[in-house]
Design a protein around this motif. Structure first.
Motif, PDB file in Angstrom:
ATOM      1  N   GLN A 145       0.807  -1.222   0.000  1.00  0.00           N
ATOM      2  CA  GLN A 145       0.000   0.000   0.000  1.00  0.00           C
ATOM      3  C   GLN A 145       0.839   1.271   0.000  1.00  0.00           C
ATOM      4  OE1 GLN A 145      -3.309  -0.204   2.903  1.00  0.00           O
ATOM      5  NE2 GLN A 145      -2.600  -2.278   3.351  1.00  0.00           N
ATOM      6  N   LEU A 146       2.083   1.161  -0.397  1.00  0.00           N
ATOM      7  CA  LEU A 146       3.001   2.307  -0.361  1.00  0.00           C
ATOM      8  C   LEU A 146       3.060   2.963  -1.741  1.00  0.00           C
ATOM      9  CD1 LEU A 146       5.817   0.705   1.834  1.00  0.00           C
ATOM     10  CD2 LEU A 146       3.830   2.055   2.580  1.00  0.00           C
ATOM     11  N   GLY A 147       1.991   3.681  -2.065  1.00  0.00           N
ATOM     12  CA  GLY A 147       1.869   4.278  -3.396  1.00  0.00           C
ATOM     13  C   GLY A 147       2.959   5.276  -3.736  1.00  0.00           C
ATOM     14  N   ALA A 148       3.521   5.933  -2.715  1.00  0.00           N
ATOM     15  CA  ALA A 148       4.581   6.919  -2.948  1.00  0.00           C
ATOM     16  C   ALA A 148       5.972   6.296  -2.832  1.00  0.00           C
ATOM     17  CB  ALA A 148       4.436   8.094  -1.972  1.00  0.00           C
ATOM     18  N   GLY A 149       6.036   5.000  -2.561  1.00  0.00           N
ATOM     19  CA  GLY A 149       7.313   4.309  -2.543  1.00  0.00           C
ATOM     20  C   GLY A 149       8.183   4.605  -1.341  1.00  0.00           C
ATOM     21  N   LEU A 150       9.477   4.598  -1.585  1.00  0.00           N
ATOM     22  CA  LEU A 150      10.488   4.806  -0.546  1.00  0.00           C
ATOM     23  C   LEU A 150      11.107   6.181  -0.724  1.00  0.00           C
ATOM     24  CD1 LEU A 150      12.297   3.376   1.722  1.00  0.00           C
ATOM     25  CD2 LEU A 150      13.891   2.911  -0.132  1.00  0.00           C
ATOM     26  N   ILE A 151      11.134   6.951   0.350  1.00  0.00           N
ATOM     27  CA  ILE A 151      11.808   8.261   0.343  1.00  0.00           C
ATOM     28  C   ILE A 151      12.972   8.146   1.313  1.00  0.00           C
ATOM     29  CG2 ILE A 151      11.636  10.711   0.897  1.00  0.00           C
ATOM     30  CD1 ILE A 151       8.498   8.861  -0.025  1.00  0.00           C
ATOM     31  N   ILE A 152      14.166   8.478   0.850  1.00  0.00           N
ATOM     32  CA  ILE A 152      15.357   8.287   1.665  1.00  0.00           C
ATOM     33  C   ILE A 152      16.111   9.602   1.859  1.00  0.00           C
ATOM     34  CG2 ILE A 152      16.664   7.512  -0.380  1.00  0.00           C
ATOM     35  CD1 ILE A 152      18.318   5.760   1.588  1.00  0.00           C
ATOM     36  N   THR A 153      16.554   9.816   3.088  1.00  0.00           N
ATOM     37  CA  THR A 153      17.354  10.998   3.418  1.00  0.00           C
ATOM     38  C   THR A 153      18.423  10.590   4.424  1.00  0.00           C
ATOM     39  OG1 THR A 153      17.172  13.351   3.962  1.00  0.00           O
ATOM     40  CG2 THR A 153      15.947  11.820   5.366  1.00  0.00           C
ATOM     41  N   GLY A 154      19.172  11.559   4.934  1.00  0.00           N
ATOM     42  CA  GLY A 154      20.239  11.270   5.882  1.00  0.00           C
ATOM     43  C   GLY A 154      21.597  11.292   5.195  1.00  0.00           C
ATOM     44  N   VAL A 173      12.802  25.884   4.027  1.00  0.00           N
ATOM     45  CA  VAL A 173      14.144  26.380   4.386  1.00  0.00           C
ATOM     46  C   VAL A 173      14.593  27.282   3.244  1.00  0.00           C
ATOM     47  CG1 VAL A 173      16.439  25.747   5.231  1.00  0.00           C
ATOM     48  CG2 VAL A 173      14.567  24.118   5.427  1.00  0.00           C
ATOM     49  N   ASN A 174      13.879  28.384   3.047  1.00  0.00           N
ATOM     50  CA  ASN A 174      14.107  29.187   1.831  1.00  0.00           C
ATOM     51  C   ASN A 174      15.232  30.206   1.959  1.00  0.00           C
ATOM     52  OD1 ASN A 174      12.887  31.028   3.477  1.00  0.00           O
ATOM     53  ND2 ASN A 174      10.979  31.155   2.327  1.00  0.00           N
ATOM     54  N   ASN A 175      15.788  30.391   3.148  1.00  0.00           N
ATOM     55  CA  ASN A 175      16.842  31.397   3.295  1.00  0.00           C
ATOM     56  C   ASN A 175      18.246  30.787   3.357  1.00  0.00           C
ATOM     57  OD1 ASN A 175      16.280  30.229   5.751  1.00  0.00           O
ATOM     58  ND2 ASN A 175      16.777  32.050   6.948  1.00  0.00           N
ATOM     59  N   THR A 176      18.337  29.458   3.400  1.00  0.00           N
ATOM     60  CA  THR A 176      19.650  28.805   3.428  1.00  0.00           C
ATOM     61  C   THR A 176      19.626  27.584   2.503  1.00  0.00           C
ATOM     62  OG1 THR A 176      18.932  27.583   5.398  1.00  0.00           O
ATOM     63  CG2 THR A 176      20.317  29.536   5.759  1.00  0.00           C
ATOM     64  N   PRO A 177      19.623  27.814   1.174  1.00  0.00           N
ATOM     65  CA  PRO A 177      19.521  26.688   0.243  1.00  0.00           C
ATOM     66  C   PRO A 177      20.674  25.705   0.349  1.00  0.00           C
ATOM     67  CG  PRO A 177      20.046  28.743  -0.910  1.00  0.00           C
ATOM     68  CD  PRO A 177      19.659  29.110   0.481  1.00  0.00           C
ATOM     69  N   GLU A 178      21.854  26.170   0.761  1.00  0.00           N
ATOM     70  CA  GLU A 178      22.994  25.258   0.872  1.00  0.00           C
ATOM     71  C   GLU A 178      22.767  24.234   1.980  1.00  0.00           C
ATOM     72  OE1 GLU A 178      24.065  28.854   3.465  1.00  0.00           O
ATOM     73  OE2 GLU A 178      22.939  28.397   1.644  1.00  0.00           O
ATOM     74  N   TYR A 179      22.001  24.597   3.013  1.00  0.00           N
ATOM     75  CA  TYR A 179      21.647  23.652   4.075  1.00  0.00           C
ATOM     76  C   TYR A 179      20.507  22.744   3.632  1.00  0.00           C
ATOM     77  CZ  TYR A 179      24.422  26.601   7.225  1.00  0.00           C
ATOM     78  OH  TYR A 179      25.430  27.315   7.828  1.00  0.00           O
ATOM     79  N   ALA A 180      19.529  23.328   2.964  1.00  0.00           N
ATOM     80  CA  ALA A 180      18.364  22.561   2.521  1.00  0.00           C
ATOM     81  C   ALA A 180      18.761  21.441   1.570  1.00  0.00           C
ATOM     82  CB  ALA A 180      17.348  23.484   1.858  1.00  0.00           C
ATOM     83  N   ASN A 181      19.818  21.648   0.808  1.00  0.00           N
ATOM     84  CA  ASN A 181      20.245  20.650  -0.177  1.00  0.00           C
ATOM     85  C   ASN A 181      21.047  19.497   0.431  1.00  0.00           C
ATOM     86  OD1 ASN A 181      19.070  22.003  -2.351  1.00  0.00           O
ATOM     87  ND2 ASN A 181      20.885  23.265  -2.692  1.00  0.00           N
ATOM     88  N   ASP A 182      21.381  19.596   1.712  1.00  0.00           N
ATOM     89  CA  ASP A 182      22.217  18.581   2.341  1.00  0.00           C
ATOM     90  C   ASP A 182      21.333  17.596   3.103  1.00  0.00           C
ATOM     91  OD1 ASP A 182      24.036  17.058   3.719  1.00  0.00           O
ATOM     92  OD2 ASP A 182      25.204  18.746   4.485  1.00  0.00           O
TER      93      ASP A 182
END
Length: 203
Positions: free
Chosen positions: A145-154, A184-193
């Protein structure tokens, strides 16, 4: 941390659960509604959260992470700091097929590394971690039932070829994610990590 709080005579306002904070800043409402497995692949642990119908259905922490892969590489006769560099620069979630792939180290005064052995070690540990993840998804009862699949971060999610590896092992579409830019619109370099998603989520 408790000692610091007590010495500073501070009152604790609230407790935040790291994986919930990470999910809040990474996942969309649609992904939670459709159903997804959210994987926070950190250094020391890997946390799996299962969402369906917009609700958290299961959360479990597996005591393996990127540091375990680094320690395994160090067993090939490297100090841990070098093992981490090799993992990040040359490691990938796939076995090398070429023979005799001894690679001259770009780091001065460091031993050369066999890419076949490097990636063999990485995949062996990933197989163990992924087997745990697969079983926990099964135990949740939501594996179909996982229609959106696997989302991975870290931080450990940045290993090369990891998306294709997990897609093949878990038979789920895989999205590698970091913090949503709108939050996190004021620090894109952090948001991308992706290594910072839990910290940014808590903030």
């Amino acid at each position: 941390e408790k000692v610091i709080v007590e010495k500073g005579h501070l009152q604790i306002a609230d407790f935040l659960v790291g994986p919930l904070a990470a999910a809040a800043i990474v996942l969309t409402d649609e992904e939670k509604e459709l159903g997804c497995a959210f994987l926070d692949f950190g250094a020391g642990t890997t946390t799996l959260s299962i969402y369906k119908g917009g609700i958290l259905r299961r959360m479990v922490t597996i005591p393996f992470g990127g540091k375990n892969i680094t320690k395994d590489i160090a067993e090939l006769n490297f100090v841990e700091s070098d093992a981490e560099q090799y993992k990040v620069k040359y490691g990938k979630a796939a076995r090398e097929n070429t023979e005799g792939s001894l690679f001259a180290s770009p780091f001065s005064s460091k031993p050369d590394i066999d890419l076949v052995e490097l990636n063999k070690v990485i995949v062996m540990r990933l197989d163990e971690i992924t087997a745990n993840i697969k079983e926990q998804i099964r135990l949740s009862g939501y594996q179909e039932q996982l229609g959106a699949g696997l989302i991975i971060t870290g931080g450990a999610s940045q290993l090369k070829n990891l998306e294709a590896y997990l897609n093949q092992k878990l038979d789920l579409p895989v999205r590698k994610a970091s913090s949503r830019k709108t939050l996190v619109n004021n620090t894109p370099e952090y948001a991308n990590d992706p290594a910072l998603t839990s910290a940014l989520g808590m903030l």
